[in-house]
Design an enzyme around this catalytic site. Structure first.
Site, PDB file in Angstrom:
ATOM      1  N   LEU A  78      50.304 -10.471  17.778  1.00 44.23           N
ATOM      2  CA  LEU A  78      51.758 -10.583  17.635  1.00 44.23           C
ATOM      3  C   LEU A  78      52.201 -10.049  16.276  1.00 44.23           C
ATOM      4  O   LEU A  78      53.247  -9.411  16.155  1.00 44.23           O
ATOM      5  CB  LEU A  78      52.200 -12.043  17.799  1.00 44.23           C
ATOM      6  N   GLU A 100      42.034 -20.678  13.971  1.00 43.85           N
ATOM      7  CA  GLU A 100      41.435 -20.179  15.197  1.00 43.85           C
ATOM      8  C   GLU A 100      40.133 -19.454  14.885  1.00 43.85           C
ATOM      9  O   GLU A 100      39.754 -19.302  13.720  1.00 43.85           O
ATOM     10  CB  GLU A 100      42.419 -19.264  15.937  1.00 43.85           C
ATOM     11  N   ARG A 105      39.288  -7.847  18.250  1.00 42.07           N
ATOM     12  CA  ARG A 105      40.494  -8.352  17.583  1.00 42.07           C
ATOM     13  C   ARG A 105      40.287  -9.766  17.051  1.00 42.07           C
ATOM     14  O   ARG A 105      39.774 -10.642  17.740  1.00 42.07           O
ATOM     15  CB  ARG A 105      41.665  -8.359  18.568  1.00 42.07           C
ATOM     16  N   GLN A 162      49.793 -17.848  23.525  1.00 43.34           N
ATOM     17  CA  GLN A 162      49.879 -19.273  23.219  1.00 43.34           C
ATOM     18  C   GLN A 162      49.617 -19.588  21.752  1.00 43.34           C
ATOM     19  O   GLN A 162      50.386 -20.262  21.091  1.00 43.34           O
ATOM     20  CB  GLN A 162      48.877 -20.050  24.084  1.00 43.34           C
ATOM     21  N   HIS A 212      41.399 -10.041  28.556  1.00 45.81           N
ATOM     22  CA  HIS A 212      42.509 -10.583  27.781  1.00 45.81           C
ATOM     23  C   HIS A 212      43.251  -9.537  26.963  1.00 45.81           C
ATOM     24  O   HIS A 212      44.475  -9.453  27.023  1.00 45.81           O
ATOM     25  CB  HIS A 212      41.970 -11.668  26.855  1.00 45.81           C
TER      26      HIS A 212
END
Length: 533
Positions: free
Chosen positions: A385, A120, A379, A49, A344
């Site tokens: 990505l 983020e 991470r 997302q 995740h």
């Protein structure tokens, strides 16, 4: 064997890394064949997302730089990143995004016409570009799938790889596969790229789709490769909580929601992250996940709350999250969202360099299945990505170079038979891993989990895709437990209740595992493989 096919490069997986590699390999003139366990659109990429973290020289915050992106990544990785790998992969980001946009990917723009950027957890700056508000992965997957189809690259959908095949000297010679009707076949190829994604289905609750069964890790181990840092499984802090507890694939509530101002509250209305970390609600994911788990236990609840009611136009900025919430009767514009943590992302995987090369000749790895040294012990948000785009292309370049230098074998293997492998019952495995190998771990629990899996595993013939997936889960779980027992400290997203401190004197190195000649998991100091181009 019922069928066979051949290629210069066999790509296993259809996420961002696999499809990027396939497209680049075709540009380089290689014969490419792609294998997908499900439809070509399946996999982890489409569920992503938040976005892609990248510093683009022509469009960035005035105070931001590649150096700062590197610094943020190293801080999140808690001492286990490979600094050179971090620099090389992140430096390739701007070019990778340009190629992706040339392939037709459409990212969100601001009023000034420039690409919109958000922030983020763990990032110092607004450097995360996104598409469709919170549907970045879906847009990336769409663009890559369209390009693969438009380029005539063959994709074997609903096929699974059972075993990697090796020729003289142990070099890769192809793969044994199974079609949608469980009929075996041989795929001849001197180069195989594993781009199989993650291992979220090891746990009862995950953000990963059903196909994320750790196949690449298991295939690589049985082919003689080294696995590194498998103990570092990142639990996303915020998935949509369901009454009765999260189970199966849960809808993700992207970290960008907190980047836009949402705050975490406990069920009593108190801020969860106050006094926990200088970045507060935007702390690295391991910190936030641990805080959520701790606060939920303190309050006797199974979840906390994410208050996003102050975000104007929530349904337009986060349409995917909004739709998931509305589907369970929650309006995030006017009430807090109940959230919990779930498995995740795997920070470790098949030890490889930034060009995807592993320690096995002809075997390459890219994306979540690989351990390049980018992520370390945790991470940084939205680096995944980007890694798939950069390393996927580099792995195709490496395979083409190795083929051109005649480093790889083109010998066809002879008699090929499906193996018999140890399989544990999936529900038992998931319950065991969720109880003993999730956010909180201890030697007692890890040992109990390892014993449960060892006692319950039964050697079965690989006669169906389900059996292959369950065998992959079993071996991957055993490897993860072995790595977690080996790391007697707490670091990044690996938290040990019996070793709560970080030990930089003895543990500041990767945990390597491989299978010995008898099929037993053994530790190796090899860790992350570095190979010269």
């Amino acid at each position: 064997m019922n069928w066979e096919a051949g290629a210069d490069l066999l790509v296993v997986g259809t996420g961002v890394a696999g499809l990027t590699a396939a497209l680049r390999a075709r540009e380089l003139g290689l014969r490419v064949l792609v294998v997908s366990k499900d439809a070509v659109e399946s996999g982890n990429t489409g569920w992503a997302q938040g976005g892609i973290a990248v510093v683009r020289p022509d469009e960035r915050d005035e105070s931001d730089s590649l150096r700062k992106h590197v610094d943020d990544t190293l801080v999140a990785g808690a001492g286990l990143c490979d600094p050179q790998a971090v620099r090389e992969i992140l430096a390739g980001g701007a070019e990778a995004i340009a190629r992706l946009r040339d392939a037709g990917a459409r990212f969100d723009s601001g009023a000034d016409g420039l690409l919109a950027r958000t922030r983020e957890g763990g990032h110092q700056a607004f450097r995360v570009i996104h598409a469709g508000g919170d549907a970045t992965g879906a847009e990336v997957q769409r663009a890559l799938v369209d390009s693969v189809r438009g380029g005539g690259i063959p994709v074997l959908e609903r096929h699974c790889v059972v075993e990697l095949l090796r020729g003289d000297g142990g070099a890769i010679a192809g793969a044994l596969a199974m079609d949608g009707e469980d009929r075996p076949g041989v795929l001849h190829a001197p180069a195989v790229l594993l781009a199989t994604g993650g291992l979220g289905q090891l746990y009862a609750a995950t953000t990963n789709p059903d196909v994320a069964t750790g196949d690449g890790v298991a295939l690589a181990l049985r082919a003689g490769a080294t696995i590194a840092d498998l103990e570092f499984v990142q639990f996303h802090p915020t998935v949509l909580y369901a009454e009765g507890g999260p189970r199966g694939r849960r809808p993700l509530v992207t970290e960008a929601v907190r980047g836009e101002g949402a705050v975490l509250l406990d069920v009593r209305g108190q801020r969860v992250m106050d006094g926990v970390h200088p970045l507060g609600d935007l702390a690295p994911r391991d910190v936030v996940s641990a805080a959520i788990t701790r606060r939920a236990a303190e309050t006797g609840a199974e979840h906390v709350l994410l208050d996003a009611t102050g975000i104007a136009g929530f349904d337009r900025r986060f349409p995917t999250v909004h739709a998931s919430c509305r589907a369970v009767g929650i309006d995030p514009r006017s009430e807090p969202i109940p959230v919990a943590s779930a498995a995740h992302y795997s920070c470790g995987g098949v030890a490889s360099d930034v060009d995807g090369r592993t320690g096995v000749t002809g075997l390459y790895a890219a994306g979540e299945v690989a351990c390049t040294g980018l992520h370390g012990a945790n991470r940084l948000a939205s680096n995944s990505l980007l890694e798939g785009l950069v390393v996927g292309a580099r792995a195709a370049d490496a395979a083409a170079k190795d083929l051109g230098r005649a480093r790889l074998t083109r010998k066809r293997v002879g008699d090929v038979r499906a193996p018999a492998l140890a399989v544990a019952e999936r529900d038992l495995l998931q319950r065991t891993m969720s109880r003993h190998a999730s956010i909180g771990r201890s030697e007692e629990g890890l040992a109990a989990a390892a014993g449960t899996l060892d006692r319950s595993a039964i050697v079965r013939p690989m006669s169906s895709a389900r059996a292959v997936a369950d065998a992959s889960l079993t071996l991957t779980a055993q490897a993860l437990l072995a790595a977690a027992r080996q790391r007697t400290e707490s670091r990044g997203c690996h938290r040990r209740s019996d070793f709560p401190e970080t030990d930089d004197l003895r543990r500041l190195r990767s945990t390597g595992l491989r299978l010995d000649a008898s099929g037993w998991l053994i530790h190796t100091e090899a860790g992350i493989v570095r190979t010269a181009a």
